[in-house]
Design an enzyme around this catalytic site. Sequence first.
Site, PDB file in Angstrom:
ATOM      1  N   GLY A  11      -3.031  -5.108   8.197  1.00 55.36           N
ATOM      2  CA  GLY A  11      -3.389  -4.877   9.600  1.00 55.36           C
ATOM      3  C   GLY A  11      -4.875  -4.617   9.742  1.00 55.36           C
ATOM      4  N   PHE A  12      -5.267  -4.231  10.926  1.00 57.80           N
ATOM      5  CA  PHE A  12      -6.685  -3.998  11.234  1.00 57.80           C
ATOM      6  C   PHE A  12      -7.278  -2.894  10.335  1.00 57.80           C
ATOM      7  CE2 PHE A  12      -9.025  -1.017  14.242  1.00 57.80           C
ATOM      8  CZ  PHE A  12     -10.284  -1.440  13.837  1.00 57.80           C
ATOM      9  N   GLY A  37      -0.024  -7.617  11.500  1.00 54.46           N
ATOM     10  CA  GLY A  37      -1.071  -7.915  10.523  1.00 54.46           C
ATOM     11  C   GLY A  37      -0.970  -9.362  10.072  1.00 54.46           C
ATOM     12  N   ASP A  57       9.266  -4.900   4.425  1.00 54.44           N
ATOM     13  CA  ASP A  57       9.389  -4.032   5.592  1.00 54.44           C
ATOM     14  C   ASP A  57       9.736  -2.631   5.096  1.00 54.44           C
ATOM     15  OD1 ASP A  57      10.445  -2.690   7.941  1.00 54.44           O
ATOM     16  OD2 ASP A  57      10.377  -4.683   8.861  1.00 54.44           O
ATOM     17  N   TYR A 144       6.611   5.411  20.183  1.00 55.21           N
ATOM     18  CA  TYR A 144       5.441   5.558  19.324  1.00 55.21           C
ATOM     19  C   TYR A 144       5.036   7.030  19.189  1.00 55.21           C
ATOM     20  CZ  TYR A 144       0.691   4.716  17.510  1.00 55.21           C
ATOM     21  OH  TYR A 144      -0.466   4.710  16.760  1.00 55.21           O
TER      22      TYR A 144
END
Length: 309
Positions: A11-12, A37, A57, A144
């Site tokens: 990912g970032f 990602g 995962d 989240y």
Amino acid sequence: MKNILVTGGAGFIGSHLCEKLINEGNHVICVDNFFTGSRKNVEHLLDNREFELIRHDIIEPIILEVDQIYNLACPASPVHYQYNAIKTIKTNVIGVTNMLDLADETHARILQASTSEIYGDPVVHPQKEDYWGNVNPIGIRSCYDEGKRVAEALMMDYHRQHKVDIRIIRIFNTFGPRMAQNDGRVVSNFIIQALKNEDITIYGDGSQTRSFCYVDDLVKGMTVLMNKEDFMGPVNVGNDAEYTIKELAKMIIELTDSKSKLIYKPLPSDDPCKRRPDLTLAKEKLGYTPTVNIKDGLLKTIEYFKTVL
Ligand code: NAD
Ligand code: UDP
């Protein structure tokens, strides 16, 4: 040389972290399900024999011999974490439990990427680590923010019950190269819109604030916390310069020399009105102060998006 697992490493933020850990001479195992990602983010590391990339995962258990675990796996943009909200909760509960079990079995130190979102729409400003937050438990962001709150609770319970060696970092809005084009967060949206001379979409009246941290500062704070003895956090890491979203839009228009106009769209529900980290603890315990100012960080990010568009 340490054996280090980075979940969400494609990912970032994860890709910058993998790069830093490899450059410092470690062996890095990057685990990612490629939801937000991509392989491209770590393409430059693939030829390095100290770098391994595994499609996996974290909702499924995995056995690996490691010394340290950075658990970053979780979509971070509201657009992506709300796309499959149930999956987001599972990543933060089942996924985090799997990583804590792995840390327990291998005696690895584990760092959890928590978030300023655990403070919700804060009534205390700026936010200090001892503030318990103001979170809607049944709203569209709760998959989240409540997910990340459970993750922190799990970290503390594994520490108290099984003596797992933990670190908790509360990350405030971070930006930089390798944010996905379809990420949906404010910095990438505004830069892409500005570079295309399209309308800049401000949600609400643009008076809400955020404090934006350049990714290099964040990743530095993260590795310092991981390797610090006798301090596990939680600790805020970010940049404490606070801007309204309208100010950010104007700054990006100026830096890109864009012809874009501001347009206003409805504010999503539970969108926090203000956010700024109190960095006193980070400074005292980690010697952390952000070094990249927003304009320099934006210029680097603008250069990146010019190459990908
Ligand atoms: P990102 O979406 O770019 O990266 C998340 C990575 O995790 C992606 O590579 C994605 O494919 C992977 N992933 C998601 N679910 C997974 C799963 N179940 N199993 C394996 N891999 C999975 O987001 P980012 O901005 O790099 O954020 C990284 C971490 O930092 C996240 O945990 C996020 O909550 C946290 N964080 C980020 C910010 C920010 O401003 N960028 C702020 C606070 C917290
Ligand atoms: N935002 C906006 N336009 C966009 C994307 C986001 O005005 O195109 C706003 C959003 O409503 C929020 C702020 O910018 O008030 C930061 O949003 P982001 O999704 O980047 O991060 P978060 O809300 O999770 O801090």
